[in-house]
Enzyme design. Structure first.
Site, PDB file in Angstrom:
ATOM      1  N   CYS A 270      -2.917  -0.333 -19.089  1.00 24.87           N
ATOM      2  CA  CYS A 270      -2.860   0.674 -17.817  1.00 24.87           C
ATOM      3  C   CYS A 270      -1.572   0.335 -17.143  1.00 24.87           C
ATOM      4  O   CYS A 270      -1.659   0.704 -15.952  1.00 24.87           O
ATOM      5  CB  CYS A 270      -4.128   1.041 -17.298  1.00 24.87           C
TER       6      CYS A 270
ATOM      7  N   HIS B   2       0.903  -1.197   0.008  1.00 21.74           N
ATOM      8  CA  HIS B   2      -0.108   0.136   0.078  1.00 21.74           C
ATOM      9  C   HIS B   2       0.919   1.374  -0.084  1.00 21.74           C
ATOM     10  O   HIS B   2       0.610   2.293  -0.703  1.00 21.74           O
ATOM     11  CB  HIS B   2      -0.953  -0.127   1.432  1.00 21.74           C
TER      12      HIS B   2
HETATM   13  C1  PEP Z   1      -2.400  -4.032 -13.181  1.00 20.70           C
HETATM   14  O1  PEP Z   1      -2.757  -5.073 -12.523  1.00 20.70           O
HETATM   15  O2  PEP Z   1      -1.867  -3.760 -14.064  1.00 20.70           O
HETATM   16  C2  PEP Z   1      -3.496  -2.832 -12.634  1.00 20.70           C
HETATM   17  C3  PEP Z   1      -3.126  -1.773 -13.420  1.00 20.70           C
HETATM   18  O3  PEP Z   1      -3.935  -2.841 -11.423  1.00 20.70           O
HETATM   19  P1  PEP Z   1      -3.321  -2.851 -10.088  1.00 20.70           P
HETATM   20  O4  PEP Z   1      -1.918  -2.563 -10.224  1.00 20.70           O
HETATM   21  O5  PEP Z   1      -3.951  -1.688  -9.382  1.00 20.70           O
HETATM   22  O6  PEP Z   1      -3.578  -4.302  -9.674  1.00 20.70           O
END
Ligand code: PEP
Ligand code: MG
Length: 748
Positions: free
Chosen positions: A677, A364
């Site tokens: 992303c 976190h």
């Molecule tokens: C990912 O898994 O690439 C993502 C963008 O989600 P998080 O990093 O929040 O798990």
């Protein structure tokens, strides 16, 4: 006999304390200490050697050896018996020093006539400061009691914080926390920062190592232990229903708090004249030395626990809290063993950098540091021990290195690097309003990732076209209790207002895995990353999902809305989530609330399974966003939080790129909007390769937009695609070397 030894050593300690309290110059005090020690121990010689720099020890005071040798005799660490004590951090006790392994004759000291030698390290909390030696003509080994007595003197010496001042003329450095140190770690957030140390948990200072009355000291120790036991029991009963890991740590605390051996050793130290806090600190020092030697990770953890517990006990005994009255520097770099996201947010953007002794990339704290764009280094071994409040520190998040108290060369090199980054930032700012268009004419849409209100100002400054991923769980993670619907919709409304019409893709709550809400009962799962998380929680316990969907609809209040469901692994999950949204829309309609002017509903592609879903899935979703962080960990079966395996697999690995290309083609066939992303979208080389493969929409942290745009504008993406194809055809495991070489030669 034991009584007599105890009272002897107590007398020595009291005499030492008085000597230290005298208003004499440092050298005179040190001379007095060696004199008192020699006479109390009945030896002809007592000498103190201190580190002059990280490798050299210097004779700083002696009773018995040639006084002319003081500040003249020096030795390298590991050299002679004294150097060996220092290097191994171990006692040497021999009746026949001249024939002992490693003996080196120092003619200027006149020590050749002494046969027995006892040397103990002078160290404070695991930090080597020097060596204390007694020698005598009579050939004998020193008894256990004598060794112990000398260790106690060494400990008292170590408490003299001005110890460094004793090192002779011309010494630029003293041993105690003044030498430059370079500590390697792992990068959790790139960037470089220069500032001054701010300790999250400042060290407790033991001002009086000597106790006048052992009875009083014992009572103080008992009371402090009791106070601590009660608080550990309390924490344990609060945590019983909670996190298994926290319970395990607390159980270990309780075991130590009740440990008879630990207590007995501290009682012995007190009986011999130490104050209660000095006795605790002596045990803590011993634990730190063991910590450095122990290879077993579990045992090391337990020694860490003991260290934490000693700190708590010291705080109880000295009444010193976290707030030492010290003033936070203007350019603070936070140093901590570990830190929670809430605590980090309390510091907010005032921090220039963060260095953690533990931590993990997916923690976190790392997510918050990333959201705040503060360089963060984790796994910096020993940093909390080494750093002192106010020390100059340079954090190189690009190279994963921390320079503590850097020398001039490092400072200059670092300043140059910062200057270059600043110049680059200006260059990127000039690109802000220009498109990310390759030389071939292809235009790539660049969006930013966000998760806190504080991120939104970057939308303007970075040149992002919108928010491609808004991680709604961050706002849940930093709250103390479950947010109410009204609070949520107010938050989302503020986000939409700040975006002033630019697209914001709200991802519904992705909790579970490492993202545990402090106010929700955590599940004890063997493999949380593949466990009950994200949409799985949302569908099984739809209360929160429904509340969030309503809050989003209300926040949109007649404006366009984009909603994305995380971690969809099969078509049915998407259908079920979408049906929750449909129900929420129906409810809002019934209530007469305005609906969004347009609505897009998408899904994250984070599990390989969904890439092979029936065609209907690709037809049903309005858009897909590849969550590369998760997708990559499941594709390679390599935990994204496990530094050891994470680095084995290159994002530009041929198999992974083939897989991404397959997804691109599938989406092209069904006309589904596709973006990427995960963190890799923010790395210029990776971003360029994704773009060349047909991923024309990327979402990344705001600071990456400039560098990625700069890269894309210099390249012909179609030619890069040919390079990738050739590398793949040649059987290369990763196309990185070929792409890097081509870009070097072919960008202007
Ligand atoms: C990912 O898994 O690439 C993502 C963008 O989600 P998080 O990093 O929040 O798990
Ligand atoms: Mg993810």
């Amino acid at each position: 006999m034991a009584q007599a030894t105890e009272s002897e050593s107590r007398k020595l300690l009291v005499a030492l304390r008085d000597a230290m309290a005298e208003d004499a110059a440092g050298q005179a005090r040190l001379d007095k200490i060696v004199e008192l020690t020699a006479s109390s121990m009945g030896t002809e010689v007592c000498s103190v050697y201190l580190f002059r720099d990280a490798d050299t020890l210097e004779l700083c005071a002696t009773e018995g050896l040639n006084p002319e040798a003081v500040h003249q005799t020096r030795m390298r660490i590991g050299e002679g018996l004294v150097g060996r004590v220092a290097r191994k951090n171990q006692i040497i006790n021999t009746a026949d020093a001249p024939n002992a392994k490693g003996f080196r004759f120092m003619p200027e000291t006149g020590e050749e006539i002494y046969s027995s030698f006892l040397g103990v390290p002078i160290q404070r909390l695991g930090q080597a400061l020097g060596v204390l030696v007694v020698q005598s003509k009579e050939a004998r080994e020193f008894s256990g009691d004598e060794v112990y007595a000398l260790e106690v003197v060494a400990m008292v010496l170590a408490e003299m914080t001005e110890l460094g001042a004793f090192v002779g003329e011309g010494a630029a450095l003293s041993a105690l926390h003044q030498n430059p140190v370079t500590i390697p770690g792992s990068t959790a957030q790139e960037g470089v920062a220069k500032g001054h140390v701010w300790l999250h948990e400042p060290r407790v200072v033991v001002t009086n190592p000597v106790g006048d009355d052992p009875e009083v000291e014992l009572t103080r120790l008992d009371e402090a232990l009791e106070q601590m036991r009660v608080s550990v029991d309390q924490m344990l009963s609060d945590a019983r229903t909670g996190d298994a890991e926290q319970v395990e740590v607390l159980e270990a605390y309780r075991m130590f708090a009740n440990s008879k051996g630990w207590r007995r050793r501290m009682e012995q130290d007190i009986a011999r004249g130490m104050s209660a806090e000095a006795a605790v600190e002596k045990e803590q020092s011993a634990a730190r030395v063991r910590m450095e030697q122990v290879g077993d990770a579990y045992l090391r953890e337990r020694l860490h626990d003991l260290d934490d517990l000693s700190n708590k006990l010291l705080r109880n005994l000295t009444g010193q809290g976290r707030d030492t009255g010290a003033e936070m520097p203007a350019d603070p770099i936070l140093i901590a063993r570990n830190i929670g996201p809430g605590e980090l947010l309390d510091y907010g953007r005032s921090l220039k950098g963060i260095v953690l002794e533990e931590g993990s990339v997916g923690s976190h704290a790392a997510i918050v540091a990333r959201a705040l764009a503060i360089p963060l280094i984790i796994n910096a071994a020993g940093i909390t021990n080494e750093a002192l409040n106010g020390d100059l520190i340079m954090v190189d998040g690009d190279q994963a290195i921390v320079h503590l108290r850097p020398d001039e060369n490092v400072q200059t090199a670092f300043s140059d690097k910062m200057l270059m980054q600043k110049q680059a930032a200006t260059r990127y700012a000039d690109l802000r309003d220009k498109p990310a268009q390759g030389l071939c004419g292809t235009v790539i849409d660049l969006h930013m990732n966000a998760g806190l209100m504080a991120d939104l100002p970057s939308l303007e400054g970075s040149g992002a076209q919108g928010v491609g991923l808004f991680r709604t769980e961050l706002q849940f993670l930093v709250a103390n209790s479950m947010p109410k619907r009204g609070e949520l919709s107010a938050q989302y409304e503020r986000v939409l207002n700040a975006a002033s019409g630019k697209r914001v893709v709200f991802r519904t709550l992705d909790i579970g895995s490492d993202k545990v809400l402090p106010y929700m009962k955590p599940e004890d799962e063997p493999n949380p990353a593949m466990g009950w998380r994200a949409i799985r929680v949302g569908l099984d316990k739809p209360g929160i999902l429904r509340m969030q969907l309503q809050a989003l609809l209300r926040a949109a209040n007649g404006r366009p809305l984009s909603v994305m469901f995380p971690f969809i692994a099969q078509l049915e999950e998407f259908k079920a989530a979408k049906s929750e949204l449909d129900k929420a829309i129906a409810r809002e309609t019934r209530l007469g609330h305005p609906l969004p002017s347009s609505l897009e509903v998408g899904a994250m592609l984070e599990t390989p399974s969904i890439a092979f879903a029936p065609q209907q899935f690709f037809d049903d979703v309005d858009f897909l966003s590849i969550g590369g962080n998760d997708l990559k960990q499941f594709f390679f079966a390599a935990d994204r939080e496990n530094e050891r395996v994470r680095k084995r697999y290159d994002t530009l690995n041929t198999s992974f790129l083939n897989f991404l290309e397959m997804i691109v083609n599938k989406c092209a066939q069904s006309g589904t909007l596709l973006s990427f992303c995960g963190e890799d979208a923010g790395r210029p080389l990776e971003a360029a390769c994704f773009a060349a493969l047909g991923l024309h929409s990327l979402s990344m942290r705001p600071a990456s937009i400039g560098p990625v745009k700069h890269m894309i504008r210099r390249l012909d993406l179609q030619k890069l695609k040919t390079v990738i194809d050739e590398a793949r055809a040649s059987g290369a495991q990763s196309i990185r070397p070929a792409a890097t070489a081509w870009i070097r030669e072919n960008s202007d």
